[in-house]
Design a protein around this motif. Structure first.
Motif, mmCIF file in Angstrom:
data_model
loop_
_atom_site.group_PDB
_atom_site.id
_atom_site.type_symbol
_atom_site.label_atom_id
_atom_site.label_comp_id
_atom_site.label_asym_id
_atom_site.label_seq_id
_atom_site.Cartn_x
_atom_site.Cartn_y
_atom_site.Cartn_z
ATOM 1 N N ASP A 95 -56.274 -52.593 34.907
ATOM 2 C CA ASP A 95 -55.444 -51.011 34.674
ATOM 3 C C ASP A 95 -54.819 -50.978 33.080
ATOM 4 O O ASP A 95 -54.277 -52.124 32.775
ATOM 5 N N TYR A 96 -55.222 -49.958 32.685
ATOM 6 C CA TYR A 96 -54.820 -49.712 31.377
ATOM 7 C C TYR A 96 -53.847 -48.530 31.276
ATOM 8 O O TYR A 96 -54.369 -47.523 31.924
ATOM 9 N N ILE A 97 -52.731 -48.525 30.655
ATOM 10 C CA ILE A 97 -51.793 -47.303 30.439
ATOM 11 C C ILE A 97 -52.504 -46.694 28.967
ATOM 12 O O ILE A 97 -52.136 -47.305 27.970
ATOM 13 N N ASN A 98 -52.928 -45.396 29.137
ATOM 14 C CA ASN A 98 -53.415 -44.911 27.713
ATOM 15 C C ASN A 98 -52.405 -43.916 27.074
ATOM 16 O O ASN A 98 -52.021 -42.658 27.621
ATOM 17 N N THR A 99 -51.843 -44.420 26.213
ATOM 18 C CA THR A 99 -50.711 -43.777 25.313
ATOM 19 C C THR A 99 -51.032 -43.265 23.961
ATOM 20 O O THR A 99 -49.989 -43.229 23.029
ATOM 21 N N GLY A 100 -52.232 -43.641 23.273
ATOM 22 C CA GLY A 100 -52.623 -43.587 21.746
ATOM 23 C C GLY A 100 -53.797 -43.972 21.684
ATOM 24 O O GLY A 100 -54.582 -44.542 22.333
ATOM 25 N N GLU A 101 -54.059 -43.898 20.379
ATOM 26 C CA GLU A 101 -55.392 -44.559 19.512
ATOM 27 C C GLU A 101 -55.577 -45.675 19.904
ATOM 28 O O GLU A 101 -56.678 -46.360 20.416
ATOM 29 N N TRP A 102 -54.375 -46.831 19.815
ATOM 30 C CA TRP A 102 -54.522 -47.993 19.925
ATOM 31 C C TRP A 102 -54.932 -48.390 21.537
ATOM 32 O O TRP A 102 -55.829 -49.265 21.813
ATOM 33 N N SER A 103 -54.236 -47.942 22.111
ATOM 34 C CA SER A 103 -54.342 -48.166 23.715
ATOM 35 C C SER A 103 -56.143 -47.749 23.939
ATOM 36 O O SER A 103 -56.750 -48.321 24.840
ATOM 37 N N GLY A 104 -56.359 -46.461 23.315
ATOM 38 C CA GLY A 104 -57.775 -46.290 23.623
ATOM 39 C C GLY A 104 -58.872 -47.061 22.985
ATOM 40 O O GLY A 104 -59.821 -47.314 23.771
ATOM 41 N N LYS A 105 -58.549 -47.700 22.086
ATOM 42 C CA LYS A 105 -59.322 -48.795 21.506
ATOM 43 C C LYS A 105 -59.370 -49.990 22.136
ATOM 44 O O LYS A 105 -60.580 -50.726 22.609
ATOM 45 N N ALA A 106 -58.304 -50.273 22.988
ATOM 46 C CA ALA A 106 -58.181 -51.224 23.903
ATOM 47 C C ALA A 106 -59.167 -51.168 25.239
ATOM 48 O O ALA A 106 -59.637 -52.143 25.527
ATOM 49 N N ILE A 107 -59.132 -49.810 25.656
ATOM 50 C CA ILE A 107 -59.606 -49.354 26.940
ATOM 51 C C ILE A 107 -61.365 -49.637 26.399
ATOM 52 O O ILE A 107 -61.956 -50.119 27.228
ATOM 53 N N LYS A 108 -61.677 -49.220 25.298
ATOM 54 C CA LYS A 108 -62.962 -48.984 24.976
ATOM 55 C C LYS A 108 -63.547 -50.310 24.783
ATOM 56 O O LYS A 108 -64.679 -50.707 25.531
ATOM 57 N N GLU A 109 -62.976 -51.506 24.414
ATOM 58 C CA GLU A 109 -63.374 -52.997 24.406
ATOM 59 C C GLU A 109 -63.381 -53.544 25.931
ATOM 60 O O GLU A 109 -64.527 -54.071 26.277
ATOM 61 N N ALA A 110 -62.507 -52.934 26.471
ATOM 62 C CA ALA A 110 -62.510 -53.752 28.214
ATOM 63 C C ALA A 110 -63.583 -53.093 29.025
ATOM 64 O O ALA A 110 -64.304 -53.696 29.758
ATOM 65 N N LYS A 111 -63.910 -51.836 28.471
ATOM 66 C CA LYS A 111 -65.062 -51.278 29.462
ATOM 67 C C LYS A 111 -66.472 -52.026 29.045
ATOM 68 O O LYS A 111 -67.405 -51.729 29.820
ATOM 69 N N LEU A 112 -66.523 -52.446 27.890
ATOM 70 C CA LEU A 112 -67.640 -53.222 27.647
ATOM 71 C C LEU A 112 -67.718 -54.519 28.691
ATOM 72 O O LEU A 112 -68.872 -55.199 28.759
ATOM 73 N N ILE A 113 -66.649 -54.905 29.185
ATOM 74 C CA ILE A 113 -66.554 -56.179 29.975
ATOM 75 C C ILE A 113 -66.583 -55.722 31.556
ATOM 76 O O ILE A 113 -67.088 -56.650 32.254
ATOM 77 N N GLY A 114 -65.779 -54.709 31.791
ATOM 78 C CA GLY A 114 -65.628 -54.674 33.315
ATOM 79 C C GLY A 114 -65.147 -53.263 33.581
ATOM 80 O O GLY A 114 -65.161 -52.403 32.811
ATOM 81 N N GLU A 115 -64.714 -52.992 34.894
ATOM 82 C CA GLU A 115 -64.094 -51.794 35.162
ATOM 83 C C GLU A 115 -62.561 -51.481 34.856
ATOM 84 O O GLU A 115 -61.852 -52.380 34.744
ATOM 85 N N VAL A 116 -62.360 -50.365 34.154
ATOM 86 C CA VAL A 116 -61.046 -49.857 33.454
ATOM 87 C C VAL A 116 -60.612 -48.833 34.262
ATOM 88 O O VAL A 116 -61.324 -47.667 34.414
ATOM 89 N N ILE A 117 -59.367 -49.149 35.004
ATOM 90 C CA ILE A 117 -58.869 -47.999 35.642
ATOM 91 C C ILE A 117 -57.722 -47.271 34.865
ATOM 92 O O ILE A 117 -56.697 -48.225 34.295
ATOM 93 N N GLU A 118 -57.393 -46.089 34.312
ATOM 94 C CA GLU A 118 -56.461 -45.635 33.558
ATOM 95 C C GLU A 118 -55.359 -45.234 34.769
ATOM 96 O O GLU A 118 -55.352 -44.513 35.396
ATOM 97 N N ALA A 119 -54.412 -46.456 34.622
ATOM 98 C CA ALA A 119 -53.251 -46.109 35.248
ATOM 99 C C ALA A 119 -52.431 -45.016 34.959
ATOM 100 O O ALA A 119 -51.370 -44.616 35.902
#
Ligand SMILES: *Cc1c(COP(=O)(O)O)cnc(C)c1O
Length: 362
Positions: A95-119
């Motif tokens: 689960d990732y909480i998307n609150t800005g550019e940096w969260s967005g970049k963290a999400i982008k990398e995690a999606k390369l590895i597995g499933e990301v749910i935006e909490a």
């Protein structure tokens, strides 16, 4: 040296003068050895003391124990942590909480590895608030949160309860700027160049039990947290200079009275500037909609026109206030008032804001 400017850069950012002085001295002569801190071996006893004290001081300030947590000093910036976290811990979903550019970049990398749910996300409103309706997955490998959103000026004062799912936090821009219950986290990372030291070193605090039980053992050696934890952050050459400066900054935090004292001063500085924004509502517009979400570290606002913003920045610069231009993706004005920003700089900025509003008809 010319007199110090009033520094509001978002990062790399201001450091305490005493830390700069210690650093200057150590660059010329480290620990009376007749060598520079940037010439000494990271395997030398004299450097052992620096890195071990920095680890112990990190835990002392955070109120954590060395039995439970490892402290690492890594290269690659916080951005490398965006990749290392999922490489080590993302098995199925996170689960990732998307609150800005940096969260967005963290999400982008995690999606390369597995499933990301935006909490939760505030993307649809340009990240002008922190999302409240969060939906956590009970079977997530971890929850990722960005505690302070450097670009959009929001900060979680209270961390949402992820229940029993391991909590991972990017604290790059408010690490040790505010008291937190650090025991809640399984992993904390922070690029040092915002609030702790120079660019080139990233502080990582990791819960050993979680790392041992869940860290991947099939990714490249240097990407594993366990490699660095087992090697006491000396698996390869650590960012020696950065560790030294970070260590001095930790000593400074302790001398200032620890996080309670530091947070109190940060609140007072932030209040001066938010009050100046709120005193001229037809001129300055804070970009964060809920006052409770306002960051103590990065204060963001706009003026009625881009021309007035340019004029504001130019006049501020003439008064030796630097680094007030908003991030290129957000625009407007941003004052970063990290731990080392003196009260006088915040006072000067607030009084300039009041003057500038009046001089321009508000
Ligand atoms: C600056 C920043 C980053 C990126 O840091 P680098 O060290 O440049 O990779 C990540 N997260 C947050 C919250 C930041 O403020």
């Amino acid at each position: 040296m010319s007199a110090r400017a009033h520094t509001f850069f978002a990062g790399p950012a201001i450091l305490p003068v005493s830390v700069l002085e210690d650093t200057r001295d150590a660059v010329m002569d480290f620990a009376g050895l007749g060598v520079s801190i940037i010439e000494v071996s990271h395997r030398d006893k004299s450097f052992d003391k620096v890195i071990q004290e920095a680890q112990a001081d990190t835990l002392a300030i955070a109120g954590l124990s060395a039995q439970e947590y490892s402290v690492l000093f890594l290269g690659g910036g916080a951005s490398m942590q965006f990749a290392m976290v999922p490489m080590n811990f993302l098995r199925k979903k996170a689960d990732y909480i998307n609150t800005g550019e940096w969260s967005g970049k963290a999400i982008k990398e995690a999606k390369l590895i597995g499933e990301v749910i935006e909490a939760g996300s505030s993307k649809d409103s340009k990240f002008n608030h922190l999302p409240t309706a969060l939906k956590f997955s009970p079977d997530a490998d971890y929850v990722h949160i960005t505690t302070n959103n450097t670009i959009y000026g929001t900060e979680w004062k209270t961390i949402p309860d992820a229940r029993n799912v391991p909590l991972v936090a990017d604290m790059s821009s408010d690490m040790f700027g505010i008291q937190r219950d650090f025991k809640k986290y399984s992993l904390i990372y922070a690029g040092a160049q915002k609030n702790l030291g120079p660019a080139g070193v990233t502080l990582v605090i990791i819960r050993k039990a979680w790392m041992e039980a869940n860290g991947s053992t099939t990714i490249p050696t240097i990407m594993r947290y366990k490699t660095h934890a087992d090697g006491l952050s000396l698996y390869n050459t650590p960012p020696v200079f950065g560790v030294f400066v970070l260590g001095r900054t930790l000593k400074w935090i302790m001398k200032e009275g620890g996080l309670t004292a530091v947070q109190k001063r940060n609140e007072a500085k932030a209040k001066l500037i938010y009050d100046a924004i709120d005193a001229h509502p037809s001129f300055y517009k804070g970009t964060v909609v809920h006052p409770a979400d306002r960051s103590l570290m990065n204060i963001t606002w706009t003026l009625p026109t881009p021309e007035l913003e340019e004029k504001f920045l130019a006049e501020a610069k003439a008064k030796r206030m630097l680094g007030l231009k908003g991030h290129r993706s957000a625009g407007g004005i941003r004052a970063s008032v990290y731990n080392a920003c003196p009260m006088e700089s915040a006072e000067l900025l607030a009084s300039f804001m009041n003057e500038f509003a009046r001089a321009n008809g508000h």
